[in-house]
Design a protein around this motif. Sequence first.
Motif, PDB file in Angstrom:
ATOM      1  N   ARG A  14      36.289  39.080  37.802  1.00 12.47           N
ATOM      2  CA  ARG A  14      35.518  38.574  36.583  1.00 12.47           C
ATOM      3  C   ARG A  14      36.961  37.832  35.757  1.00 12.47           C
ATOM      4  O   ARG A  14      36.727  37.401  35.424  1.00 12.47           O
ATOM      5  CB  ARG A  14      35.372  39.507  36.024  1.00 12.47           C
ATOM      6  N   THR A  15      37.938  38.066  36.773  1.00 15.29           N
ATOM      7  CA  THR A  15      39.300  37.682  36.165  1.00 15.29           C
ATOM      8  C   THR A  15      39.422  36.185  37.004  1.00 15.29           C
ATOM      9  O   THR A  15      39.546  35.353  36.387  1.00 15.29           O
ATOM     10  CB  THR A  15      40.117  39.096  36.359  1.00 15.29           C
ATOM     11  N   ALA A  16      39.085  36.301  37.838  1.00 15.80           N
ATOM     12  CA  ALA A  16      39.070  35.614  38.994  1.00 15.80           C
ATOM     13  C   ALA A  16      40.430  34.869  39.202  1.00 15.80           C
ATOM     14  O   ALA A  16      41.277  33.694  39.561  1.00 15.80           O
ATOM     15  CB  ALA A  16      37.921  34.474  38.589  1.00 15.80           C
ATOM     16  N   ASP A  17      41.687  35.735  38.373  1.00 17.94           N
ATOM     17  CA  ASP A  17      43.074  34.685  38.407  1.00 17.94           C
ATOM     18  C   ASP A  17      43.674  34.946  39.700  1.00 17.94           C
ATOM     19  O   ASP A  17      44.953  34.882  39.346  1.00 17.94           O
ATOM     20  CB  ASP A  17      43.306  35.394  36.742  1.00 17.94           C
ATOM     21  N   GLY A  18      43.486  36.505  40.405  1.00 18.25           N
ATOM     22  CA  GLY A  18      44.378  36.684  41.317  1.00 18.25           C
ATOM     23  C   GLY A  18      45.263  37.774  41.187  1.00 18.25           C
ATOM     24  O   GLY A  18      46.091  38.470  41.890  1.00 18.25           O
ATOM     25  N   SER A  19      44.556  38.330  39.859  1.00 19.29           N
ATOM     26  CA  SER A  19      45.872  39.519  39.203  1.00 19.29           C
ATOM     27  C   SER A  19      44.766  41.380  40.408  1.00 19.29           C
ATOM     28  O   SER A  19      44.011  40.985  40.320  1.00 19.29           O
ATOM     29  CB  SER A  19      45.921  40.055  37.760  1.00 19.29           C
ATOM     30  N   VAL A  76      37.371  32.478  43.481  1.00 19.86           N
ATOM     31  CA  VAL A  76      37.930  33.415  42.365  1.00 19.86           C
ATOM     32  C   VAL A  76      39.338  33.870  43.214  1.00 19.86           C
ATOM     33  O   VAL A  76      39.470  33.870  44.556  1.00 19.86           O
ATOM     34  CB  VAL A  76      37.946  34.745  42.594  1.00 19.86           C
ATOM     35  N   ARG A  77      40.566  33.377  42.778  1.00 21.28           N
ATOM     36  CA  ARG A  77      42.050  33.461  43.831  1.00 21.28           C
ATOM     37  C   ARG A  77      42.068  35.136  43.467  1.00 21.28           C
ATOM     38  O   ARG A  77      41.663  36.275  42.432  1.00 21.28           O
ATOM     39  CB  ARG A  77      43.141  33.346  42.950  1.00 21.28           C
ATOM     40  N   PHE A 137      41.356  31.863  48.197  1.00 22.85           N
ATOM     41  CA  PHE A 137      40.162  31.815  47.491  1.00 22.85           C
ATOM     42  C   PHE A 137      38.869  32.219  47.837  1.00 22.85           C
ATOM     43  O   PHE A 137      38.952  31.539  49.112  1.00 22.85           O
ATOM     44  CB  PHE A 137      40.278  30.556  46.333  1.00 22.85           C
TER      45      PHE A 137
END
Length: 163
Positions: A61-66, A111-112, A125
């Motif tokens: 869902r976030t796909a930002d690597g967090s 996604v990262r 990714f």
Amino acid sequence: MTREHEDLLSLLTEVRSRLLITVRGISDGEAAKRTTVSALTLGGLIRHLATGERLWLQILRTADGSLPEGMLDTAQYTMSETLSHWLSAYETAAAETDAYVASLPSLDVEVRLPTTPWSPPEPQFWSARRIVLHLIHETAQHAGHADIIRESLDGANSTAQLA
């Protein structure tokens, strides 16, 4: 939803079902019992997979690597709470994963991945497809572990329970 979505989610449902056969009719005490030299327990495996589905869904869902909270928790394989608690958590996580994946227009979305102590130095990714395949792999692998643990516990196994 594409045919690929349907096929992958159907296979994920199948391996989840196979895993859940191994905990039919057992008590919390049995779910927490070690039956082999491994520290794995049936309840711990259910907890790990419930937690894992929740974490991978958050990554998707976030796909930002967090880094999702709890991803580095080394207690994921121990059974805290009751077996029914973790079965409910697993059912909820599975339903949320399935709904989100089904809503994606394509499994090509990338996604990262979060950086963890075991990550390569360069950013990684994965496509949504690879994440679903990872969930299938992880669930199937642990279903095999669960089958051995259950057989060691009381002689039952998923093959015998399917009959």
